[in-house]
Design an enzyme around this catalytic site. Structure first.
Site, PDB file in Angstrom:
ATOM      1  N   TYR A  32       0.819  -1.214   0.000  1.00 51.38           N
ATOM      2  CA  TYR A  32       0.000   0.000   0.000  1.00 51.38           C
ATOM      3  C   TYR A  32       0.854   1.266   0.000  1.00 51.38           C
ATOM      4  O   TYR A  32       0.362   2.332   0.316  1.00 51.38           O
ATOM      5  CB  TYR A  32      -0.936  -0.003   1.215  1.00 51.38           C
ATOM      6  CG  TYR A  32      -2.090  -0.973   1.075  1.00 51.38           C
ATOM      7  CD1 TYR A  32      -1.856  -2.327   0.990  1.00 51.38           C
ATOM      8  CD2 TYR A  32      -3.403  -0.516   1.008  1.00 51.38           C
ATOM      9  CE1 TYR A  32      -2.889  -3.229   0.853  1.00 51.38           C
ATOM     10  CE2 TYR A  32      -4.450  -1.416   0.869  1.00 51.38           C
ATOM     11  CZ  TYR A  32      -4.183  -2.770   0.794  1.00 51.38           C
ATOM     12  OH  TYR A  32      -5.224  -3.667   0.655  1.00 51.38           O
TER      13      TYR A  32
ATOM     14  N   LYS B 127       4.635 -14.518   3.600  1.00 52.70           N
ATOM     15  CA  LYS B 127       4.910 -15.351   2.422  1.00 52.70           C
ATOM     16  C   LYS B 127       6.425 -15.321   2.194  1.00 52.70           C
ATOM     17  O   LYS B 127       6.906 -15.044   1.086  1.00 52.70           O
ATOM     18  CB  LYS B 127       4.122 -14.803   1.213  1.00 52.70           C
ATOM     19  CG  LYS B 127       4.142 -15.666  -0.022  1.00 52.70           C
ATOM     20  CD  LYS B 127       3.152 -16.806   0.020  1.00 52.70           C
ATOM     21  CE  LYS B 127       3.377 -17.760  -1.125  1.00 52.70           C
ATOM     22  NZ  LYS B 127       2.519 -18.947  -1.083  1.00 52.70           N
TER      23      LYS B 127
ATOM     24  N   ASP C 245      -1.308 -18.268   2.410  1.00 50.61           N
ATOM     25  CA  ASP C 245      -2.299 -19.124   1.743  1.00 50.61           C
ATOM     26  C   ASP C 245      -2.789 -20.221   2.682  1.00 50.61           C
ATOM     27  O   ASP C 245      -3.982 -20.505   2.777  1.00 50.61           O
ATOM     28  CB  ASP C 245      -1.757 -19.703   0.418  1.00 50.61           C
ATOM     29  CG  ASP C 245      -0.280 -20.036   0.456  1.00 50.61           C
ATOM     30  OD1 ASP C 245       0.360 -19.763   1.486  1.00 50.61           O
ATOM     31  OD2 ASP C 245       0.236 -20.581  -0.533  1.00 50.61           O
TER      32      ASP C 245
ATOM     33  N   ASP D 162      -5.457  -6.802   5.215  1.00 50.30           N
ATOM     34  CA  ASP D 162      -6.698  -6.312   4.608  1.00 50.30           C
ATOM     35  C   ASP D 162      -7.555  -7.495   4.153  1.00 50.30           C
ATOM     36  O   ASP D 162      -8.753  -7.589   4.442  1.00 50.30           O
ATOM     37  CB  ASP D 162      -6.342  -5.411   3.418  1.00 50.30           C
ATOM     38  CG  ASP D 162      -7.524  -4.574   2.962  1.00 50.30           C
ATOM     39  OD1 ASP D 162      -8.527  -4.505   3.710  1.00 50.30           O
ATOM     40  OD2 ASP D 162      -7.453  -4.001   1.869  1.00 50.30           O
TER      41      ASP D 162
END
Ligand code: ATP
Length: 334
Positions: free
Chosen positions: A123, A170, A203, A227
Site C-alpha cells: 500500500y 509469504k 495461503d 486487509d
C-alpha cells in the site's frame, strides 16, 4: 466533554456514523463533534478530496470517528484512507473479530484480533509502468515499521492474557520483504517467552481460518494480507456489517469500520450500523470510558440476539434506523 473529529465519509458513511452518534448520545457521554468531511461528495462540491479543515481538525483533536470514504478508481487519486494512515503514522490497524453468541454462523466462539501493519507494504502507492505492456507495484517493508507493529501485537497479547500470536507472511517466496517482516516479529517474540509464536504462510492461513479459526488469538501481518484476512474473518462471524476497527499511532487515532462505502446499498437506510457502533465503543475504550463502551457492546449484542430489529445482511428486515433505535432502547434498559 470530549472534542472528537467526525468524518461521515460517503456511501453508507453518513447513515452509519449518524447511528453511532445517536447511540453514544444515549449513553449520556458528552461529545462535542467537530464534523468535517472528505471523499467523493466533497470532491463534487469543492474539487478536493480532503479539504484542509479535515487535517486541521485531526491535528487539533487527535481522535476521530470516521465513516468509509470511496477513492475514485483511476489515475491521479490516491486512497484517502491510505494517505491519512501514512500522514499520521497510524501504524496499527487493529481489527477484533468476535462471534456474537446466538447468531447462526458455521463457527461459535471465534475470538481473535488482527494487527495489520498500516503504513507500508504493497500500500505504499508506488506503481510504475516500465513499458506500454507492463506495470509494477513496489512493496516496501522496513525494520522500523515491522518492529513497531510486532511490539503493539505482543503488548496487546500480554494485556489481554493471550497465549499465541500468529505471524502471517509469504517469506518462502518474498524472501527479502516478508523475510524481513518475519525476522522482526521473531526478534520481538524473544522478549515474550510465554507467548507461542505461530508462523503461518498466508495461503495456508486462509485454509486454517476457514477450517479451524479457534487455533488463533492474535494475528500480526503486513498491510495487504491484513486487509484480505480481515474480510475473510468478517465472514466467519456474520459479515462486514459487524466488524469494527481502529487505526492507532503514537499521537493520533482514527476509529472506523472494516467495511467500505457499500455503494450498492448507500442511501437506502439498509446498512448495518453495528460495525461503526462497535468502532465507537473501541474509541470510548481508548478514552478510558470502559463501562460505557461495554454498555454499547452489550446493547448491540442484545439487539442482534433478539433478532427482531436486525438489518438484511443479518437475515432481518429492519432498516438502519430501526436497528439503531433498538440498540438505544437496550442501552436505556440494561
Ligand atoms: P473497500 O474496498 O472500500 O474496503 P469493500 O470492497 O470491502 O470496500 P464494501 O463497500 O465494504 O466493499 O462492501 C462489500 C459488500 O458488503 C457489499 O455488498 C456491501 O453492501 C456489503 N456491506 C458492507 N458494509 C455493510 C454494512 N454495514 N451493512 C450491510 N452490508 C454491508
Amino acid at each position: 466533554m470530549y472534542k472528537i473529529t467526525l468524518i461521515p465519509g460517503d456511501g453508507i458513511g453518513p447513515e452509519v456514523t449518524n447511528a453511532a452518534r445517536k447511540v453514544i448520545e444515549a449513553t449520556g457521554i458528552k461529545i462535542d463533534w467537530d464534523i468535517v468531511n472528505a471523499g467523493l461528495d466533497v470532491y463534487k462540491e469543492k474539487g478536493v478530496l480532503v479539504p484542509d479543515e479535515v487535517y486541521e481538525s485531526l491535528e487539533k483533536n487527535k481522535i476521530a470517528l470516521k465513516g468509509p470514504i470511496t477513492t475514485p478508481i483511476g489515475k491521479g487519486f490516491r486512497s484517502i484512507n491510505v494517505s491519512l494512515r501514512k500522514k499520521y503514522n497510524l501504524f496499527s490497524n487493529v481489527r477484533p473479530i468476535k462471534s456474537i453468541p446466538g447468531t447462526s454462523n458455521p463457527f461459535k466462539n471465534v475470538d481473535l484480533v488482527i494487527f495489520r501493519e498500516n503504513t507500508e507494504g504493497l500500500y505504499s502507492g508506488i506503481e510504475n509502468k516500465p513499458s506500454e505492456d507492463s506495470s509494477e507495484a513496489i512493496k516496501i517493508i522496513t525494520k522500523v515499521a515491522s518492529l513497531r507493529i510486532a511490539k503493539a501485537a505482543f503488548k496487546y497479547a500480554v494485556k489481554k492474557n493471550k497465549k499465541r500470536i500468529a505471524v502471517v507472511h509469504k517469506a518462502n517466496i518474498l524472501k527479502l520483504t516478508d523475510g524481513l517482516f518475519l525476522d522482526c516479529v521473531r526478534e520481538v517474540a524473544k522478549d515474550y517467552p510465554n507467548i507461542i509464536l505461530q508462523e503461518v504462510i498466508v495461503d495456508n492461513m486462509c485454509m486454517q481460518l476457514v477450517m479451524n479459526p479457534h487455533q488463533f488469538e492474535v494475528i500480526v501481518t503486513t498491510n495487504l494480507y491484513g486487509d484480505i484476512l480481515s474480510d475473510l474473518c468478517a465472514g466467519l462471524v456474520g459479515g462486514l456489517g459487524l466488524v469494527p476497527g481502529a487505526n492507532i499511532g503514537d499521537d493520533l487515532a482514527i476509529f472506523e469500520a472494516v467495511h467500505g462505502s457499500a455503494p450498492d446499498i448507500a442511501g437506502k437506510n439498509m446498512a448495518n450500523p453495528t460495525a461503526i457502533i462497535l468502532s465507537a465503543a473501541m474509541m470510548l475504550n481508548h478514552l478510558g470510558e470502559t463501562q460505557t463502551a461495554d454498555l454499547i457492546i452489550q446493547a448491540a449484542i442484545k439487539t442482534i440476539q433478539e433478532g427482531k430489529f436486525i438489518t438484511r445482511d443479518l437475515g432481518g428486515l429492519s432498516s438502519t434506523d430501526e436497528m439503531t433505535e433498538s440498540i438505544i432502547e437496550n442501552i436505556k434498559n440494561l
